[in-house]
Design an enzyme around this catalytic site. Structure first.
Site, PDB file in Angstrom:
ATOM      1  N   ARG A 256       0.829  -1.208   0.000  1.00  0.00           N
ATOM      2  CA  ARG A 256       0.000   0.000   0.000  1.00  0.00           C
ATOM      3  C   ARG A 256       0.864   1.259   0.000  1.00  0.00           C
ATOM      4  O   ARG A 256       0.525   2.248  -0.653  1.00  0.00           O
ATOM      5  CB  ARG A 256      -0.965  -0.026   1.192  1.00  0.00           C
ATOM      6  CG  ARG A 256      -2.095   0.991   1.075  1.00  0.00           C
ATOM      7  CD  ARG A 256      -3.159   0.770   2.134  1.00  0.00           C
ATOM      8  NE  ARG A 256      -2.644   1.007   3.471  1.00  0.00           N
ATOM      9  CZ  ARG A 256      -3.323   0.731   4.587  1.00  0.00           C
ATOM     10  NH1 ARG A 256      -4.542   0.203   4.514  1.00  0.00           N
ATOM     11  NH2 ARG A 256      -2.804   0.977   5.768  1.00  0.00           N
TER      12      ARG A 256
ATOM     13  N   LYS B 181      -2.810   6.773   1.228  1.00  0.00           N
ATOM     14  CA  LYS B 181      -2.692   7.130   2.649  1.00  0.00           C
ATOM     15  C   LYS B 181      -1.757   8.330   2.750  1.00  0.00           C
ATOM     16  O   LYS B 181      -0.552   8.194   2.893  1.00  0.00           O
ATOM     17  CB  LYS B 181      -2.151   5.934   3.441  1.00  0.00           C
ATOM     18  CG  LYS B 181      -2.506   5.999   4.921  1.00  0.00           C
ATOM     19  CD  LYS B 181      -2.255   4.673   5.603  1.00  0.00           C
ATOM     20  CE  LYS B 181      -2.476   4.759   7.086  1.00  0.00           C
ATOM     21  NZ  LYS B 181      -3.900   4.712   7.464  1.00  0.00           N
TER      22      LYS B 181
ATOM     23  N   GLU C 249     -16.178   5.965   4.460  1.00  0.00           N
ATOM     24  CA  GLU C 249     -15.422   5.686   5.683  1.00  0.00           C
ATOM     25  C   GLU C 249     -15.363   6.969   6.495  1.00  0.00           C
ATOM     26  O   GLU C 249     -15.854   8.003   6.069  1.00  0.00           O
ATOM     27  CB  GLU C 249     -14.019   5.178   5.356  1.00  0.00           C
ATOM     28  CG  GLU C 249     -13.142   6.202   4.650  1.00  0.00           C
ATOM     29  CD  GLU C 249     -11.666   5.790   4.562  1.00  0.00           C
ATOM     30  OE1 GLU C 249     -11.214   5.018   5.431  1.00  0.00           O
ATOM     31  OE2 GLU C 249     -10.984   6.260   3.650  1.00  0.00           O
TER      32      GLU C 249
HETATM   33  C1  PLP Z   1      -5.032   4.005   7.741  1.00  0.00           C
HETATM   34  C2  PLP Z   1      -6.438   4.298   7.402  1.00  0.00           C
HETATM   35  C3  PLP Z   1      -7.467   3.346   7.587  1.00  0.00           C
HETATM   36  C4  PLP Z   1      -7.262   2.014   8.261  1.00  0.00           C
HETATM   37  O1  PLP Z   1      -6.421   1.158   7.551  1.00  0.00           O
HETATM   38  P1  PLP Z   1      -5.742  -0.091   8.277  1.00  0.00           P
HETATM   39  O2  PLP Z   1      -4.906  -0.691   7.221  1.00  0.00           O
HETATM   40  O3  PLP Z   1      -6.822  -0.981   8.744  1.00  0.00           O
HETATM   41  O4  PLP Z   1      -4.950   0.467   9.422  1.00  0.00           O
HETATM   42  C5  PLP Z   1      -8.737   3.671   7.156  1.00  0.00           C
HETATM   43  N1  PLP Z   1      -9.002   4.876   6.605  1.00  0.00           N
HETATM   44  C6  PLP Z   1      -8.052   5.814   6.426  1.00  0.00           C
HETATM   45  C7  PLP Z   1      -8.417   7.105   5.811  1.00  0.00           C
HETATM   46  C8  PLP Z   1      -6.741   5.559   6.816  1.00  0.00           C
HETATM   47  O5  PLP Z   1      -5.818   6.498   6.644  1.00  0.00           O
END
Ligand code: PLP
Length: 329
Positions: A75, A175, A209
């Protein structure tokens, strides 16, 4: 080390590697309390930065093992690609994380504590004239934080937002700090207006989300979560729960979910809602605000399924329960 506020206590060393436009340097371990950067550094002006968050857990044999590291590394590399940053090779990021874990292993708290790892990739070209150009050079550094079993105190209140987007479709799966910056004013507004802890973004009435975590709807027999698309981050925790839940007799469904369906779901007595991500694993939601109206999640309020799933995932992470994840999903 004791468990401080999440993300404020750091191991004394970090791991770094740099890209000079041609090649990456060997991984170095350096003091974690400072970073020397030119004030014109590309990332500081033009947002060329992305990061990961993963945890390493002490296993029954004493070793410290990162949870699903390959997913996080993949990722990070795809975030880099989306930001036109130099992509660090998979083996290099693995080496960086392995060295960091090895050098901080003795600082890793015993379960349910863990070592939270924060690899961060930034564009380091020193030119404030490079607004329309990617950074040719980059720095990748990873911090380590000894953390306890981080769970927000009590149930969360989240406000559903159907008009302001969290981010853009081309950044939804990246991210990057830019996404957090973009969501912040909306979250602050929801905090002021509704005393909300977070915002659940649902552009056009379809759940995506929150500002920092994925969302799952639960009851004793079912886990329902939005199907993967480009609007939200594809969480490793989300994927892990989708694979683990069936072993507990919980059927999983991934599909688009409307705000109306959410309101229907939470009106049932055994309904539960959780925010899911690496830091808190699953955090229970107690109140959801829709159009200014407050709705309680379920009436039982015991969050039994959340507790079971949380316990199971942590047991797998700490090596107390065997489970092999399908990494090809
Ligand atoms: C990091 C993150 C998550 C959660 O991802 P994980 O891989 O489960 O830690 C969800 N949404 C956003 C916007 C994030 O930055």
């Amino acid at each position: 080390m004791s468990a401080a506020t999440f993300g404020t206590e750091f191991a004394p060393v970090m791991a770094t590697t740099g890209f000079d436009g041609v090649g990456w340097t060997e991984v170095q371990l350096t003091p974690s309390d400072s970073l020397e950067l030119h004030p014109a550094t590309h990332a500081l002006h033009y947002g060329s930065s992305c990061f990961e968050g993963l945890k390493a857990h002490r296993q029954p044999d004493g070793s410290v093992v990162a949870f699903r590291q390959s997913r996080h590394v993949a990722r990070l590399r795809s975030s880099a690609e989306g930001l036109c940053l130099p992509q660090p090779p998979t083996e290099l990021v693995d080496d960086l994380l392995d060295q960091l874990i090895a050098s901080t292993a003795e600082l890793t708290p015993d379960p349910p504590g863990s070592l939270y790892l924060r690899p961060t990739l930034i564009g380091t070209d020193t030119s404030i004239g490079a607004a329309a150009h990617p950074s040719r050079t980059a720095l990748l550094y990873a911090l380590a934080c000894p953390v306890g079993d981080y769970l927000p105190a009590g149930e969360l209140t989240i406000a559903v937002e159907t008009s302001r987007p969290r981010t853009t479709p081309q950044f939804g799966r990246i991210k990057t700090g830019a996404n957090y910056a973009m969501a912040l004013a909306t979250i602050e507004r929801a905090r002021t207006l509704h005393d909300a802890d977070q915002v659940l973004f649902a552009a056009d009435g379809i759940l995506q989300e929150t500002g920092a975590s994925n969302v799952v709807l639960l009851d004793e027999h079912a886990l329902l979560t939005p199907a993967l698309d480009n609007s939200f981050l594809h969480g490793v925790t989300r994927d892990s729960l989708l694979q683990l839940a069936p072993t507990l007799g919980i059927g999983v469904t991934e599909r688009p979910i409307t705000v109306e369906e959410l309101v229907d779901w939470i009106s049932r007595p055994d309904a539960e809602v959780a925010l899911v991500g690496t830091a808190a694993v699953l955090a229970p939601v107690g109140t959801i605000v829709v159009d200014g109206r407050r709705h309680n999640v379920g009436t039982a309020g015991f969050n039994r399924v959340i507790e079971r799933l949380r316990h199971t995932l942590i047991a797998v992470q700490t090596g107390d329960q065997p489970f092999v994840f399908d990494e090809a999903r």
